[in-house]
Design a protein around this motif. Structure first.
Motif, PDB file in Angstrom:
ATOM      1  N   UNK A   1       0.846  -1.237  -0.032  1.00  0.00           N
ATOM      2  CA  UNK A   1      -0.080   0.039   0.118  1.00  0.00           C
ATOM      3  C   UNK A   1       1.047   1.137  -0.065  1.00  0.00           C
ATOM      4  N   UNK A   2       0.575   2.094  -1.010  1.00  0.00           N
ATOM      5  CA  UNK A   2       1.499   3.387  -1.081  1.00  0.00           C
ATOM      6  C   UNK A   2       0.610   4.770  -0.460  1.00  0.00           C
ATOM      7  N   UNK A   3      -0.752   4.374  -0.769  1.00  0.00           N
ATOM      8  CA  UNK A   3      -1.572   5.697  -0.262  1.00  0.00           C
ATOM      9  C   UNK A   3      -2.864   5.242   0.227  1.00  0.00           C
ATOM     10  N   UNK A   4      -3.506   5.591   1.468  1.00  0.00           N
ATOM     11  CA  UNK A   4      -4.790   5.529   1.759  1.00  0.00           C
ATOM     12  C   UNK A   4      -5.303   6.536   2.320  1.00  0.00           C
ATOM     13  N   UNK A   5      -6.655   6.729   2.306  1.00  0.00           N
ATOM     14  CA  UNK A   5      -7.345   7.732   3.307  1.00  0.00           C
ATOM     15  C   UNK A   5      -8.898   6.998   3.551  1.00  0.00           C
ATOM     16  N   UNK A   6      -9.771   7.968   3.901  1.00  0.00           N
ATOM     17  CA  UNK A   6     -11.141   7.166   4.503  1.00  0.00           C
ATOM     18  C   UNK A   6     -11.732   6.622   3.462  1.00  0.00           C
ATOM     19  N   UNK A   7     -11.540   6.823   2.004  1.00  0.00           N
ATOM     20  CA  UNK A   7     -12.477   6.487   0.985  1.00  0.00           C
ATOM     21  C   UNK A   7     -11.558   5.575  -0.125  1.00  0.00           C
ATOM     22  N   UNK A   8     -10.419   5.695  -0.248  1.00  0.00           N
ATOM     23  CA  UNK A   8      -9.512   4.893  -1.146  1.00  0.00           C
ATOM     24  C   UNK A   8      -8.216   4.116  -0.371  1.00  0.00           C
ATOM     25  N   UNK A   9      -7.909   3.391  -1.296  1.00  0.00           N
ATOM     26  CA  UNK A   9      -6.574   2.868  -1.045  1.00  0.00           C
ATOM     27  C   UNK A   9      -5.701   2.612  -2.341  1.00  0.00           C
ATOM     28  N   UNK A  10      -4.574   2.838  -2.536  1.00  0.00           N
ATOM     29  CA  UNK A  10      -3.773   2.791  -3.350  1.00  0.00           C
ATOM     30  C   UNK A  10      -2.711   1.696  -3.182  1.00  0.00           C
ATOM     31  N   UNK A  11      -2.345   0.870  -4.086  1.00  0.00           N
ATOM     32  CA  UNK A  11      -1.264  -0.139  -3.773  1.00  0.00           C
ATOM     33  C   UNK A  11      -0.683  -0.710  -5.236  1.00  0.00           C
ATOM     34  N   UNK A  12       0.565  -0.982  -5.052  1.00  0.00           N
ATOM     35  CA  UNK A  12       1.139  -1.521  -6.201  1.00  0.00           C
ATOM     36  C   UNK A  12       0.566  -2.667  -6.843  1.00  0.00           C
ATOM     37  N   UNK A  13       0.432  -2.823  -8.372  1.00  0.00           N
ATOM     38  CA  UNK A  13      -0.166  -3.721  -9.008  1.00  0.00           C
ATOM     39  C   UNK A  13       0.934  -5.241  -8.931  1.00  0.00           C
ATOM     40  N   UNK A  14       0.299  -6.243  -8.606  1.00  0.00           N
ATOM     41  CA  UNK A  14       1.153  -7.304  -8.502  1.00  0.00           C
ATOM     42  C   UNK A  14       1.757  -7.901  -9.710  1.00  0.00           C
TER      43      UNK A  14
END
Ligand code: 5GP
Ligand code: ZN
Length: 149
Positions: free
Chosen positions: A18-31
């Motif tokens: 996970x590189x970024x998250x907040x109350x609404x979204x999460x962002x992570x590296x594609x496998x």
């Protein structure tokens, strides 16, 4: 939603960088990244397709993708400590459009000037030799962008 790998990432039962998250979204590296740094932005809430995605939530996904794309172009993220010259944002909606994970998501793919050959290779290999280092660099780039606000 049960059986959804991205919901499992949101609730922490499946691993992800996970590189970024907040109350609404999460962002992570594609496998299976097309290029090192290839990131997926997803809503925390399960929406299989665009038809049920509330536009405000889509806006929050876009805002996160925009922030990540900006960070990729301001600080080194790629291998060789390269700073991206551009990014592709993509959303595949429906099997006909190559959607394979049915929890709506935006792809953020860093691009370099003249990277056509390595992009073609990336489309076949879909592998980052050191994804942990890439994730660290992207987190640092995002902090740098956040610090400038
Ligand atoms: P789509 O084709 O649905 O637009 O993209 C789905 C993306 O999710 C693909 O690029 C694929 O590599 C990625 N993906 C599939 N399963 C996982 C997973 O378990 N973890 C992560 N980080 N990415 C995944
Ligand atoms: Zn889901």
């Amino acid at each position: 939603m049960s059986n959804c790998v991205f919901c499992a990432i949101v609730d922490g039962s499946a691993p992800a960088r996970i590189v970024y998250s907040d109350d609404d979204v999460v962002a992570f590296l594609d496998i299976r990244p097309i290029r090192p740094g290839h990131t997926l932005v997803i809503p925390r809430e399960h929406h299989a397709r665009l038809d049920t995605l509330p536009p405000e939530l889509g806006g929050k996904m876009f805002a996160a993708a925009q922030r990540i794309g900006t960070a990729m172009q301001q600080a080194p993220v790629g291998s060789g400590r390269t700073i991206a010259d551009g990014v592709n944002l993509a959303l595949n909606d429906g099997r006909a459009a190559f959607q394979t994970v049915f929890h709506s998501h935006i792809h953020v793919v860093p691009r370099l000037r003249g990277d056509r050959i390595s992009l073609a290779k990336g489309l076949v290999l879909r592998r980052d030799p050191d994804p942990d280092a890439t994730a660290d660099r992207l987190r640092a780039a995002l902090e740098e962008v956040a610090g400038e606000r």
